[in-house]
Design a protein around this motif. Sequence first.
Motif: not given
Length: 183
Positions: A6-7, A24-42, A59-65
Amino acid sequence: MSLRPLPPAAAELLEAFGAPPRLGAHLRLVHDVAWRLTGWLAATYPDLRFDREAVLFGAATHDIGKVVHPRELSGPGSRHEPAGRRLLLAAGVAPELARFAGSHGSWDAPGVTLEDLLVSVADKVWKAKRVPDLEQLLVDRLVAVSGQEPWQVFLTLDDHLDALAAGADGRLAYQNGFPVAVG
């Protein structure tokens, strides 16, 4: 499973809030997918302008609540969304970054940014959930930038989202291997 860390600012917030391991595991998974998605988009749509770092933080904090509403770690609910935004703001996170905690479930609201859509897509596709209305909003943004026909953009995005979704069973097993409670 090899996941990007995570950042640092997001990891520090999770620790400061005493986040449960599953969160923490969930946020890492979503962050990892976001990293791959944004890299592909760029790479695929070089004229597309978006704040990749904001998407990754979102992506790394979206569910922190869910720190405040832990029942929503293993069950339905959206009370974590405004709670997460408030937590982040109280911790000094800039409003433009804290918004993702509150916007990831309301991607069809007025004023949603491309960054909001990307966090929402990553939060769905990590578990192979495909949401046609959400994906169409992203297709529309990509069509506007690329000048391609909507069907071309749809097929290109659909193929990439299918590839991202392909590892969902392993990601779900990884997440479920962590306890919901702290300690």
